[in-house]
Write an enzyme that holds these catalytic residues in place. Structure first.
Site, PDB file in Angstrom:
ATOM      1  N   GLY A  69       0.652  -1.368   0.295  1.00  0.00           N
ATOM      2  CA  GLY A  69      -0.181  -0.055  -0.202  1.00  0.00           C
ATOM      3  C   GLY A  69       0.612   1.364   0.264  1.00  0.00           C
ATOM      4  O   GLY A  69       0.932   2.179  -0.541  1.00  0.00           O
ATOM      5  N   ASN A 147      -8.132   3.559   7.508  1.00  0.00           N
ATOM      6  CA  ASN A 147      -8.096   2.730   8.341  1.00  0.00           C
ATOM      7  C   ASN A 147      -8.637   2.672  10.325  1.00  0.00           C
ATOM      8  O   ASN A 147      -7.816   2.200  10.574  1.00  0.00           O
ATOM      9  CB  ASN A 147      -6.779   2.586   8.490  1.00  0.00           C
ATOM     10  CG  ASN A 147      -5.742   3.871   8.310  1.00  0.00           C
ATOM     11  OD1 ASN A 147      -5.798   4.801   7.842  1.00  0.00           O
ATOM     12  ND2 ASN A 147      -5.272   3.969   9.511  1.00  0.00           N
ATOM     13  N   GLN A 175      -8.144  -0.668   2.555  1.00  0.00           N
ATOM     14  CA  GLN A 175      -8.944  -0.785   3.653  1.00  0.00           C
ATOM     15  C   GLN A 175     -10.392  -1.933   3.214  1.00  0.00           C
ATOM     16  O   GLN A 175     -10.963  -2.030   4.304  1.00  0.00           O
ATOM     17  CB  GLN A 175      -8.986  -0.381   5.291  1.00  0.00           C
ATOM     18  CG  GLN A 175      -7.728   0.199   5.468  1.00  0.00           C
ATOM     19  CD  GLN A 175      -7.310  -1.244   6.961  1.00  0.00           C
ATOM     20  OE1 GLN A 175      -7.825  -1.823   7.190  1.00  0.00           O
ATOM     21  NE2 GLN A 175      -6.073  -0.406   6.878  1.00  0.00           N
ATOM     22  N   SER A 195      -3.640  -3.339  -0.574  1.00  0.00           N
ATOM     23  CA  SER A 195      -1.465  -4.366  -0.114  1.00  0.00           C
ATOM     24  C   SER A 195      -2.322  -5.469   0.277  1.00  0.00           C
ATOM     25  O   SER A 195      -3.618  -6.139   1.040  1.00  0.00           O
ATOM     26  CB  SER A 195      -2.162  -3.006   1.168  1.00  0.00           C
ATOM     27  OG  SER A 195      -0.520  -4.157   2.101  1.00  0.00           O
ATOM     28  N   ALA A 196      -1.848  -6.370  -0.122  1.00  0.00           N
ATOM     29  CA  ALA A 196      -2.074  -7.941  -0.078  1.00  0.00           C
ATOM     30  C   ALA A 196      -2.365  -8.349   1.541  1.00  0.00           C
ATOM     31  O   ALA A 196      -3.403  -9.112   2.446  1.00  0.00           O
ATOM     32  CB  ALA A 196      -1.249  -8.923  -0.511  1.00  0.00           C
ATOM     33  N   HIS A 197      -1.902  -7.974   2.511  1.00  0.00           N
ATOM     34  CA  HIS A 197      -1.526  -8.113   3.727  1.00  0.00           C
ATOM     35  C   HIS A 197      -2.542  -8.151   4.273  1.00  0.00           C
ATOM     36  O   HIS A 197      -3.517  -8.258   5.176  1.00  0.00           O
ATOM     37  CB  HIS A 197       0.053  -8.408   4.750  1.00  0.00           C
ATOM     38  CG  HIS A 197      -0.341  -6.680   5.311  1.00  0.00           C
ATOM     39  ND1 HIS A 197      -0.529  -6.329   5.889  1.00  0.00           N
ATOM     40  CD2 HIS A 197      -0.038  -5.576   3.758  1.00  0.00           C
ATOM     41  CE1 HIS A 197      -0.355  -4.511   6.094  1.00  0.00           C
ATOM     42  NE2 HIS A 197       0.212  -4.312   4.980  1.00  0.00           N
ATOM     43  N   THR A 233      12.626  -7.685 -10.181  1.00  0.00           N
ATOM     44  CA  THR A 233      12.037  -8.626 -11.070  1.00  0.00           C
ATOM     45  C   THR A 233      10.896  -9.285  -9.828  1.00  0.00           C
ATOM     46  O   THR A 233      11.002  -9.200  -8.738  1.00  0.00           O
ATOM     47  CB  THR A 233      13.407  -9.744 -10.269  1.00  0.00           C
ATOM     48  OG1 THR A 233      14.104  -9.600 -11.035  1.00  0.00           O
ATOM     49  CG2 THR A 233      13.401 -11.191 -10.787  1.00  0.00           C
ATOM     50  N   CYS A 320      -0.086   2.353  12.301  1.00  0.00           N
ATOM     51  CA  CYS A 320       1.076   2.699  11.892  1.00  0.00           C
ATOM     52  C   CYS A 320       1.751   4.331  12.812  1.00  0.00           C
ATOM     53  O   CYS A 320       2.839   4.280  12.580  1.00  0.00           O
ATOM     54  CB  CYS A 320       1.215   2.923  10.666  1.00  0.00           C
ATOM     55  SG  CYS A 320      -0.283   1.895  10.290  1.00  0.00           S
TER      56      CYS A 320
HETATM   57  N1  PLP Z   1      -3.201   2.531   3.512  1.00  0.00           N
HETATM   58  C1  PLP Z   1      -3.884   2.583   4.047  1.00  0.00           C
HETATM   59  C2  PLP Z   1      -5.586   2.860   4.346  1.00  0.00           C
HETATM   60  C3  PLP Z   1      -3.427   1.931   5.395  1.00  0.00           C
HETATM   61  O1  PLP Z   1      -4.691   1.498   6.620  1.00  0.00           O
HETATM   62  C4  PLP Z   1      -1.851   0.822   5.204  1.00  0.00           C
HETATM   63  C5  PLP Z   1      -1.671   0.244   6.190  1.00  0.00           C
HETATM   64  O2  PLP Z   1      -1.726   0.253   7.424  1.00  0.00           O
HETATM   65  C6  PLP Z   1      -1.808   1.745   4.306  1.00  0.00           C
HETATM   66  C7  PLP Z   1      -1.879   2.532   3.393  1.00  0.00           C
HETATM   67  C8  PLP Z   1       0.053   1.059   4.336  1.00  0.00           C
HETATM   68  O3  PLP Z   1       0.008  -0.254   3.395  1.00  0.00           O
HETATM   69  P1  PLP Z   1       1.496  -1.140   3.574  1.00  0.00           P
HETATM   70  O4  PLP Z   1       1.150  -1.448   4.963  1.00  0.00           O
HETATM   71  O5  PLP Z   1       0.851  -1.878   3.051  1.00  0.00           O
HETATM   72  O6  PLP Z   1       2.857  -0.575   3.126  1.00  0.00           O
END
Ligand code: PLP
Length: 373
Positions: A69, A147, A175, A195-197, A233, A320
């Site tokens: 992300g 988020n 999200q 974002s995959a996770h 890659t 974060c």
């Molecule tokens: N954007 C949002 C709304 C998020 O919640 C997050 C991660 O918490 C990100 C971006 C960042 O994603 P990544 O952890 O894959 O860099």
């Protein structure tokens, strides 16, 4: 242990995990190499791109793989704004720092950045955009779902207003993808980050959707992979797993929503029965599983650590920002009164959670808040 911090990251889907081994130790060929050993990795890339595109209503040549992300947000904003001389960028005030700090970086090199306010539910009303946008704006960036408080934005209406003045719109859908139905044509967006996770895929992989005709510079230069727009890659194993995880979550959206709503309701009603004084933040139109609560005269940081000692993982404000005990920019932007704001926690349930988790968490919160242990 009860894990209730799925907005921070999610457990990797077992089937997605199992799919990775093949592309790491057996069919590990570099997809750019012309020999037949690389044919299967090239095919896996192609198929994964198609699966991901179909999950969001895009064409497969509009999907570009990234490291997640943060990279997707950086690329969308920097890649687009660096092509726009003397133009302005409009971002919402409750964006993730992947967008806000990218906007600040652009500001340092001369881009004018303006911020959109939100209402008390954390929604960017179309009228807020209408009053802020003008012909000098080249790009608008508004997240699809927040988020911290989960509020879902009226992207389709925001896109219309943006396109009417000839600007482009990006959405950070990190999200949202895999949790609500996301269709790039219904949203009418030009770029979308994922974002995959966040949807039970691996950490360190994601994608940026770029609508055909949206012209931006690469963020990462090098050997010219991803149609010369994102070099490096390809992480084939993670890309394959991301596609499997997204398809699985997408197929279960309504069932997961139903289940998560029951879990949320159980938690809220138990907290109310216990007579705790709290506010639930965010819009009623929010991402399933998000429960952001502000407890009167409590300390969110203390709550997090006490719950941790009881084996419960939740977060304060944004994960974060976890080293920062200030009121988060989102809680500030929606105007939570200070006597509540410092007592804010985010519980984010995911597909592995149960009603019993909600009951245990409610009991634990009561202990900490009411008894101030
Ligand atoms: N954007 C949002 C709304 C998020 O919640 C997050 C991660 O918490 C990100 C971006 C960042 O994603 P990544 O952890 O894959 O860099």
């Amino acid at each position: 242990m009860i894990y209730a911090d799925n907005a921070a990251t999610t457990r990797l889907d077992e089937e997605a995990f199992d799919s990775m081994r093949k592309y790491m130790v057996e069919e590990f060929g570099n997809p750019s190499q012309p020999y037949s050993f690389s044919r299967s990795t090239r095919k896996a890339l192609l198929e994964s791109r198609e699966i991901i595109a179909s999950c969001i209503g895009a064409d497969s040549d509009e999907i570009f793989f990234t490291s997640g992300g943060t990279e997707s947000d950086n690329w969308a904003l920097k890649g687009y704004m660096n092509k726009q001389k003397d133009k302005s960028l409009l971002v919402s005030s409750i964006e993730h720092h992947a967008v806000l700090n990218t906007a600040s970086a652009l500001k340092r090199v001369g881009t004018e950045v303006r911020y959109l306010k939100v209402n008390e539910e954390g929604t960017v009303l179309p009228s807020f955009l209408e009053s802020e946008i003008d012909n000098n704006v080249a790009l608008v960036s508004v997240m699809l779902a927040n988020n911290e408080i989960g509020s879902i934005q009226p992207l389709n209406e925001l896109s219309k207003i943006t396109h009417n003045i000839g600007a482009r719109i990006h959405t950070d859908a990190v999200q949202a993808v895999g949790h609500i139905n996301v269709n790039v044509n219904d949203l009418d967006v030009d770029m979308l980050s994922a974002s995959a996770h966040k949807f039970n895929g691996p950490r360190g992989i994601g994608f940026l959707y770029i609508r055909k005709g949206t012209d931006l510079y690469p963020l990462i230069d090098g050997g010219g992979q991803e149609k010369k727009l994102r070099s490096g890659t390809e992480n084939v194993a993670s890309i394959v797993a991301m596609a499997i995880a997204l398809k699985k979550n997408n197929d279960e959206i309504s069932r997961n929503k139903e289940k998560l709503t029951c879990i949320e309701n159980e938690l809220i009603s138990r907290l109310k029965i216990k007579g705790l004084n709290f506010i639930r933040n965010g819009s009623p139109n929010r991402i399933p599983g998000n429960v952001n609560l502000s407890f009167k005269d409590a300390d969110g940081e203390m709550l997090l650590h006490r719950l941790d000692l009881m084996g419960i993982c939740i977060s304060t404000g944004s994960a974060c920002d976890s080293k920062n005990s200030q009121i988060s920019h989102v809680i500030e932007a929606i105007g939570v009164p200070p006597e509540y704001a410092y007592g804010t926690i985010r519980i984010s349930f995911g597909r592995d959670n149960t009603i019993n988790d909600a009951i245990t968490i409610a009991n634990a919160i009561e202990k900490v808040v009411a008894e101030k242990i």
